[in-house]
Design a protein around this motif. Structure first.
Motif, mmCIF file in Angstrom:
data_model
loop_
_atom_site.group_PDB
_atom_site.id
_atom_site.type_symbol
_atom_site.label_atom_id
_atom_site.label_comp_id
_atom_site.label_asym_id
_atom_site.label_seq_id
_atom_site.Cartn_x
_atom_site.Cartn_y
_atom_site.Cartn_z
ATOM 1 N N HIS A 191 0.821 -1.219 0.000
ATOM 2 C CA HIS A 191 0.000 0.000 0.000
ATOM 3 C C HIS A 191 0.855 1.270 0.000
ATOM 4 O O HIS A 191 0.416 2.306 -0.486
ATOM 5 C CB HIS A 191 -0.965 -0.007 1.192
ATOM 6 N N ARG A 192 2.074 1.213 0.513
ATOM 7 C CA ARG A 192 2.911 2.411 0.517
ATOM 8 C C ARG A 192 3.346 2.785 -0.901
ATOM 9 O O ARG A 192 3.469 3.969 -1.213
ATOM 10 C CB ARG A 192 4.127 2.220 1.415
ATOM 11 N N LEU A 193 3.573 1.802 -1.744
ATOM 12 C CA LEU A 193 3.898 2.106 -3.136
ATOM 13 C C LEU A 193 2.720 2.818 -3.799
ATOM 14 O O LEU A 193 2.890 3.830 -4.486
ATOM 15 C CB LEU A 193 4.240 0.821 -3.893
ATOM 16 N N ASP A 194 1.499 2.301 -3.585
ATOM 17 C CA ASP A 194 0.319 2.936 -4.169
ATOM 18 C C ASP A 194 0.096 4.331 -3.592
ATOM 19 O O ASP A 194 -0.328 5.250 -4.316
ATOM 20 C CB ASP A 194 -0.916 2.070 -3.924
ATOM 21 N N ALA A 236 -5.311 5.386 -7.433
ATOM 22 C CA ALA A 236 -4.169 4.897 -6.660
ATOM 23 C C ALA A 236 -4.418 5.049 -5.160
ATOM 24 O O ALA A 236 -4.037 4.179 -4.366
ATOM 25 C CB ALA A 236 -2.903 5.647 -7.073
ATOM 26 N N TYR A 237 -5.058 6.146 -4.764
ATOM 27 C CA TYR A 237 -5.395 6.308 -3.345
ATOM 28 C C TYR A 237 -6.356 5.199 -2.885
ATOM 29 O O TYR A 237 -6.202 4.647 -1.788
ATOM 30 C CB TYR A 237 -6.039 7.678 -3.097
ATOM 31 N N ARG A 238 -7.336 4.878 -3.708
ATOM 32 C CA ARG A 238 -8.282 3.820 -3.339
ATOM 33 C C ARG A 238 -7.570 2.476 -3.240
ATOM 34 O O ARG A 238 -7.865 1.670 -2.347
ATOM 35 C CB ARG A 238 -9.422 3.758 -4.356
ATOM 36 N N SER A 239 -6.636 2.219 -4.147
ATOM 37 C CA SER A 239 -5.874 0.974 -4.091
ATOM 38 C C SER A 239 -5.034 0.906 -2.825
ATOM 39 O O SER A 239 -4.946 -0.148 -2.176
ATOM 40 C CB SER A 239 -4.975 0.864 -5.330
ATOM 41 N N ALA A 240 -4.413 2.026 -2.446
ATOM 42 C CA ALA A 240 -3.619 2.059 -1.218
ATOM 43 C C ALA A 240 -4.499 1.832 0.004
ATOM 44 O O ALA A 240 -4.123 1.102 0.931
ATOM 45 C CB ALA A 240 -2.890 3.391 -1.109
ATOM 46 N N ALA A 241 -5.690 2.442 0.022
ATOM 47 C CA ALA A 241 -6.605 2.267 1.146
ATOM 48 C C ALA A 241 -7.024 0.820 1.305
ATOM 49 O O ALA A 241 -7.169 0.314 2.427
ATOM 50 C CB ALA A 241 -7.833 3.159 0.973
ATOM 51 N N ALA A 242 -7.221 0.135 0.178
ATOM 52 C CA ALA A 242 -7.621 -1.273 0.235
ATOM 53 C C ALA A 242 -6.490 -2.164 0.725
ATOM 54 O O ALA A 242 -6.733 -3.279 1.216
ATOM 55 C CB ALA A 242 -8.082 -1.741 -1.143
ATOM 56 N N GLY A 243 -5.249 -1.689 0.628
ATOM 57 C CA GLY A 243 -4.113 -2.532 0.982
ATOM 58 C C GLY A 243 -3.612 -2.388 2.389
ATOM 59 O O GLY A 243 -2.773 -3.175 2.830
ATOM 60 N N THR A 244 -4.081 -1.388 3.143
ATOM 61 C CA THR A 244 -3.599 -1.201 4.506
ATOM 62 C C THR A 244 -4.596 -1.754 5.520
ATOM 63 O O THR A 244 -5.816 -1.721 5.300
ATOM 64 C CB THR A 244 -3.340 0.286 4.810
ATOM 65 N N ARG A 288 -8.685 5.493 6.224
ATOM 66 C CA ARG A 288 -9.639 6.606 6.217
ATOM 67 C C ARG A 288 -9.043 7.819 5.516
ATOM 68 O O ARG A 288 -9.702 8.483 4.706
ATOM 69 C CB ARG A 288 -10.026 6.956 7.657
ATOM 70 N N TYR A 289 -7.775 8.114 5.807
ATOM 71 C CA TYR A 289 -7.110 9.254 5.178
ATOM 72 C C TYR A 289 -6.995 9.055 3.662
ATOM 73 O O TYR A 289 -7.277 9.963 2.876
ATOM 74 C CB TYR A 289 -5.717 9.429 5.793
ATOM 75 N N LEU A 290 -6.600 7.861 3.231
ATOM 76 C CA LEU A 290 -6.415 7.590 1.802
ATOM 77 C C LEU A 290 -7.748 7.659 1.058
ATOM 78 O O LEU A 290 -7.822 8.189 -0.063
ATOM 79 C CB LEU A 290 -5.745 6.229 1.610
ATOM 80 N N ARG A 291 -8.805 7.153 1.664
ATOM 81 C CA ARG A 291 -10.126 7.243 1.024
ATOM 82 C C ARG A 291 -10.601 8.681 0.943
ATOM 83 O O ARG A 291 -11.252 9.089 -0.033
ATOM 84 C CB ARG A 291 -11.141 6.376 1.788
#
Length: 411
Positions: A363-366, A385-393, A400-403
């Motif tokens: 998720h950090r890469l995304d 990309a933010y949504r993908s990162a949110a799904a990975g953490t 919540r922040y990424l979404r």
């Protein structure tokens, strides 16, 4: 007996690893020795607040724990050979601490030897962390389980398996041939503990202050024993400079606040001053390793009056050295951010793309890709990309922040 000059809990936590080290060195039996030390600590916690702290608190704890350990050995060992061994181990009432003139290691060295034992290479990293927190940090099994969001029974089994795995290992410092490698393992475990405290990998809290503080305390203890080790000094500096930002990392409802938006007036200046001085000292103690270089980067962030005044060219230069010497994926990801701040987001994105095969799904890469895409003006790709990162953490505040960032870009 004297009134306690410091809280009894702090006094016990300071002496606990020294007492355990003394017992393991003298008797062996790591598992039973730890049980005996815990009973001695409980006895002290009950008696000392009212009766006062003994003149030699460590000696008192060793004497009480030694007697309890002998009782445990006698009760548990039914075979004649072990009964004879336990009988020979009976400590006299005069025993207070291993005398320094008898070739035994001092109490402080016992703490370091215990750390080396808990970070034995035969143990998996998760077991090293758990055993270190239990035996050296003095945390209860329940506290460690809560910190790692696992049931107490699961953590108890993990710690028990770790103890069995190292049973019979001689209680002595590593030899010259593997000393540096074993010290590196100890520092890695301490850094893992700190990182889990500073940014929890899962759960509802972003920051677990108890774990971060414990990592700093243990690293201070190691530095007191090895004051001229640049890696130890660098790690302590890195922890202090990073933890100094913790008051500004979350908002009133626990929401994550990124570094460039934080109120720097809330950063802990005393911790920053100490960390900065340690960075200078660490860089003077031989070739700079990963902890010294990362601490130097953290110092540049903390010394900048505002995000816009950050010395990104100098940070990029430090990352260039770090990646050249230690080309770990996360270090290269940090360099990609620094490169983007110096040469523009597209340059950073090119570096992120080169890291994709090694960090795919992380998720950090995304999250970094999303941030750079947003800076480049590609709102739709950044939101995805933010949504993908949110799904990975697994961290609720991070997700919540990424979404939230994705939603803002999609509006």
């Amino acid at each position: 007996m004297t009134p306690p000059a410091v809280p009894v809990g702090d006094l016990l936590r300071t002496h606990a690893p020294q007492v355990l080290g003394a017992l393991v060195r003298r008797y062996g039996h790591f598992d039973q020795a730890e049980d005996a030390v815990q009973e001695a600590l409980l006895a002290a916690a009950r008696q000392w607040p009212e009766a006062g702290v003994p003149d030699n608190p460590r000696g008192w704890l060793i004497r009480v724990a030694s007697r309890r350990l002998v009782d445990l050995l006698r009760a548990e060992e039914s075979r004649r050979r072990r009964e004879e061994t336990a009988a020979r181990l009976d400590p006299g009432d005069a025993f207070t601490a291993p005398p320094p003139g008898e070739g035994r290691a001092p109490a402080e060295a016992d703490t370091l030897t215990l750390l080396f034992l808990c970070c034995h290479p035969d143990l998996a990293p998760a077991a090293q962390v758990a055993l270190t927190l239990r035996a050296v940090g003095g945390l209860t099994t329940a506290e460690i389980a809560r910190a790692h969001l696992v049931p107490e029974a699961t953590m108890a089994q993990r710690i028990s398996r770790a103890k069995r795995r190292i049973a019979g290992t001689p209680f002595r410092p590593p030899g010259p041939g593997d000393r540096d490698e074993r010290l590196a393992a100890v520092l890695q475990v301490l850094y893992l503990i700190f990182n889990e405290g500073y940014t929890a990998t899962s759960g509802a809290r972003l920051h677990r202050a108890d774990l971060a503080r414990e990592a700093i305390r243990l690293t201070r203890a190691v530095r007191a024993l090895l004051p001229r080790e640049g890696a130890v000094t660098g790690l302590l500096a890195l922890m202090l400079l990073t933890e100094a930002r913790s008051p500004a990392r979350t908002g009133p409802h626990g929401e994550l606040i990124p570094l460039d938006e934080q109120d720097r007036g809330r950063w802990l200046r005393g911790m920053i001053d100490e960390g900065t001085a340690l960075v200078e000292e660490a860089l003077s103690e031989g070739p700079a390793g990963p902890y010294q270089l990362q601490a130097a980067v953290a110092a540049l962030h903390d010394e900048a009056p505002s995000a816009g005044e950050t010395d990104w060219p100098q940070i990029l230069a430090l990352y260039d050295v770090l990646v050249a010497r230690f080309p770990e994926p996360m270090a290269r990801l940090g360099r990609a951010v620094a490169l983007a701040m110096v040469d523009g987001p597209r340059a950073g994105l090119a570096e992120v793309d080169r890291l994709a095969p090694e960090l795919r799904g992380h998720h950090r890469l995304d999250a970094v890709r999303a941030h750079l895409l947003e800076r480049a003006g590609d709102r739709a790709a950044a939101a995805e990309a933010y949504r993908s990162a949110a799904a990975g953490t697994l961290s609720t505040p991070e997700a919540r922040y990424l979404r939230m960032r994705a939603a803002r870009l999609s509006t």
